[in-house]
Design an enzyme around this catalytic site. Structure first.
Site, mmCIF file in Angstrom:
data_model
loop_
_atom_site.group_PDB
_atom_site.id
_atom_site.type_symbol
_atom_site.label_atom_id
_atom_site.label_comp_id
_atom_site.label_asym_id
_atom_site.label_seq_id
_atom_site.Cartn_x
_atom_site.Cartn_y
_atom_site.Cartn_z
ATOM 1 C CB CYS A 1 -1.707 -17.894 5.720
ATOM 2 S SG CYS A 1 -0.948 -19.349 6.452
ATOM 3 C CG HIS B 1 -0.951 -17.818 1.873
ATOM 4 N ND1 HIS B 1 0.319 -17.624 2.360
ATOM 5 C CD2 HIS B 1 -1.389 -18.995 2.394
ATOM 6 C CE1 HIS B 1 0.618 -18.625 3.151
ATOM 7 N NE2 HIS B 1 -0.390 -19.470 3.185
ATOM 8 C CG ASN C 1 2.359 -21.624 3.875
ATOM 9 O OD1 ASN C 1 2.476 -20.479 4.308
ATOM 10 N ND2 ASN C 1 1.242 -22.317 3.976
HETATM 11 O O1 UT7 Z 1 -1.471 -21.836 4.472
HETATM 12 C C1 UT7 Z 1 -2.739 -22.157 4.990
HETATM 13 C C2 UT7 Z 1 -3.529 -22.959 4.034
HETATM 14 N N1 UT7 Z 1 -2.914 -24.257 3.851
HETATM 15 C C3 UT7 Z 1 -3.623 -25.377 4.151
HETATM 16 O O2 UT7 Z 1 -4.759 -25.276 4.616
HETATM 17 C C4 UT7 Z 1 -3.024 -26.725 3.828
HETATM 18 C C5 UT7 Z 1 -3.804 -27.305 2.692
HETATM 19 N N2 UT7 Z 1 -3.487 -28.713 2.485
HETATM 20 C C6 UT7 Z 1 -2.467 -29.152 1.706
HETATM 21 O O3 UT7 Z 1 -1.696 -28.370 1.171
HETATM 22 C C7 UT7 Z 1 -2.383 -30.625 1.431
HETATM 23 O O4 UT7 Z 1 -3.555 -31.251 1.970
HETATM 24 C C8 UT7 Z 1 -1.112 -31.316 2.025
HETATM 25 C C9 UT7 Z 1 0.122 -30.893 1.218
HETATM 26 C C10 UT7 Z 1 -0.931 -30.943 3.473
HETATM 27 C C11 UT7 Z 1 -1.244 -32.845 1.876
HETATM 28 O O5 UT7 Z 1 -1.472 -33.179 0.507
HETATM 29 P P1 UT7 Z 1 -2.682 -34.168 0.122
HETATM 30 O O6 UT7 Z 1 -2.609 -34.355 -1.342
HETATM 31 O O7 UT7 Z 1 -3.946 -33.570 0.653
HETATM 32 O O8 UT7 Z 1 -2.279 -35.495 0.846
HETATM 33 P P2 UT7 Z 1 -3.122 -36.373 1.889
HETATM 34 O O9 UT7 Z 1 -3.199 -35.670 3.198
HETATM 35 O O10 UT7 Z 1 -4.396 -36.782 1.249
HETATM 36 O O11 UT7 Z 1 -2.178 -37.633 2.094
HETATM 37 C C12 UT7 Z 1 -1.958 -38.555 1.034
HETATM 38 C C13 UT7 Z 1 -0.943 -39.587 1.495
HETATM 39 C C14 UT7 Z 1 -1.196 -40.176 2.889
HETATM 40 O O12 UT7 Z 1 -0.876 -41.567 2.818
HETATM 41 P P3 UT7 Z 1 -2.038 -42.679 2.656
HETATM 42 O O13 UT7 Z 1 -2.907 -42.497 3.884
HETATM 43 O O14 UT7 Z 1 -2.734 -42.344 1.377
HETATM 44 O O15 UT7 Z 1 -1.265 -43.954 2.620
HETATM 45 C C15 UT7 Z 1 -0.156 -39.502 3.756
HETATM 46 O O16 UT7 Z 1 0.261 -40.271 4.846
HETATM 47 O O17 UT7 Z 1 0.386 -39.026 1.534
HETATM 48 C C16 UT7 Z 1 0.990 -39.338 2.799
HETATM 49 N N3 UT7 Z 1 1.909 -38.252 3.166
HETATM 50 C C17 UT7 Z 1 3.189 -38.199 2.759
HETATM 51 N N4 UT7 Z 1 3.937 -39.024 2.004
HETATM 52 C C18 UT7 Z 1 5.210 -38.670 1.770
HETATM 53 C C19 UT7 Z 1 1.615 -37.153 3.897
HETATM 54 N N5 UT7 Z 1 2.722 -36.375 3.994
HETATM 55 C C20 UT7 Z 1 3.695 -36.997 3.293
HETATM 56 C C21 UT7 Z 1 5.058 -36.696 3.020
HETATM 57 N N6 UT7 Z 1 5.776 -37.546 2.258
HETATM 58 N N7 UT7 Z 1 5.653 -35.564 3.475
#
Ligand code: UT7
Length: 328
Positions: free
Chosen positions: A113, A255, A285
């Site tokens: 990125c 980014h 992204n």
């Molecule tokens: O471009 C390079 C730089 N980018 C990165 O390094 C990515 C940075 N990370 C992120 O943008 C975020 O961490 C994500 C968007 C990938 C995820 O968001 P989050 O707020 O960190 O969510 P999380 O991983 O803590 O997951 C929360 C919950 C989980 O469920 P439980 O375990 O709490 O029941 C996931 O299973 O959300 C669930 N989940 C979803 N639910 C609905 C994960 N993906 C989805 C989805 N739809 N698409």
């Protein structure tokens, strides 16, 4: 001291839109979850006949037109991408041929990125050295071909597109005042494409079956915090180097990783979020291309005005991060 100028920009995104509502039909997700957690509503997806060099070709033609420079005058093309048309020849070699830049040398840069900022850094140094004069810096991705459409945490994030800038040694045009780049190889395992390389997982039935050729995010919520810090650190480094304070900055063009990351970055820097240029809602992204496309759109929409101080910042797989500071 030579002056490196950005004399033209261009970008292109494919026509086809994939909305969060479309994704609701193929994975267990909702528009509400995606929008509140990432700020994304839709992303663009390349047509099956479009490769990275096709998207880049249009972005480059637009950049060359705005610079008023003919393809034959370009002596170097640097393409930042993690999704080249092929690994050999490089994506840049295909692009060189499509653009008719017959007097240019071309090569790819892989910095995920942060790719566009890495490419700007290399171009800036090569102009300073006197080795090249007119450099086409381009970043393009067809992320939709390396995304696992069954992985709901990752596939919702990515989109396709390309952005370009023409750099030259000149007293006219926006001045590229600094570029800084960083890597931390020991943390590279958090955002990667594990298969398809020379490691123990070359392309095979087994590696494809194990989905090793897809982009993988390990503990993305940890990367979230690292990203906020690296975005902010990179901006501060650019300001310190140029003797500016955050109050001098008119636009931060980051980014487009996640809208919440960008909000947290703005808060950390004490910078108004309205002056952080955002395209994530409509494009998601686009890895290396996000910054390049946002820069072009900010210029063409008239948001960036002459003499504005503009800071580009990015963070991504590698790990990689960096900044560029431009006086427009
Ligand atoms: O471009 C390079 C730089 N980018 C990165 O390094 C990515 C940075 N990370 C992120 O943008 C975020 O961490 C994500 C968007 C990938 C995820 O968001 P989050 O707020 O960190 O969510 P999380 O991983 O803590 O997951 C929360 C919950 C989980 O469920 P439980 O375990 O709490 O029941 C996931 O299973 O959300 C669930 N989940 C979803 N639910 C609905 C994960 N993906 C989805 C989805 N739809 N698409």
């Amino acid at each position: 001291m030579k002056r490196v100028a950005i004399v033209g920009t261009g970008s292109y995104v494919p026509v086809k839109k994939l909305t969060n509502l479309d994704l609701e039909k193929i994975i267990d997700t909702t528009d509400e979850w995606i929008y509140t957690r990432t700020g994304i509503r839709e992303r663009r997806i390349a047509d099956k006949n479009e490769a990275t060099s096709d998207l880049c070709k249009i972005a480059c033609e637009r950049a060359l037109k705005s610079a008023g420079i003919k393809p034959g005058k370009i002596d170097l093309i640097i393409l930042a991408t993690i999704t080249p048309d092929t690994h050999c020849p490089s994506g840049a070699n295909w692009l060189e041929a499509k653009l008719g830049c017959d007097n240019a040398v071309s090569f790819d840069i892989t910095a995920a990125c942060t790719g566009f900022i890495f490419a700007l850094h290399v171009a800036e140094k090569l102009i300073f050295s006197g080795a090249y004069k007119n450099i086409l810096v381009v970043a393009g991705e067809v992320m939709s071909r390396v995304v696992n459409w069954e992985d709901r945490e990752s596939c919702i994030l990515w989109g396709d597109g390309a952005g370009a800038a023409v750099l030259t040694e000149s007293n006219m045009g926006a001045e590229l005042r600094s570029t800084h780049i960083h890597t931390e190889g020991k943390s590279g395992g958090t955002l990667l494409m594990p298969g398809g390389g020379s490691k123990t997982t070359p392309i095979s039935h087994e590696s494809v079956h194990m989905k090793l050729h897809y982009l993988k995010m390990i503990e993305a919520n940890k990367s979230f915090k690292v990203a906020v810090n690296k975005f902010a650190e990179a901006v501060k480094e650019a300001l310190d180097y140029n003797g500016y304070s955050i109050k001098d900055v008119d636009w931060i063009i980051p980014h487009q990783a996640n809208k919440r990351i960008l909000q947290a970055m703005a808060e950390k820097l004490g910078f108004p979020f309205e002056k952080v240029y955002i395209t994530i809602e409509k494009y998601g992204n686009i890895s290396s291309a996000s910054v390049a496309i946002a820069l072009d759109e900010a210029v063409k929409s008239g948001s960036i005005k002459r003499d504005d101080i503009v800071v580009l910042t990015a963070f991504g797989g590698g790990l990689t991060w960096g900044s560029a500071l431009i006086r427009w």
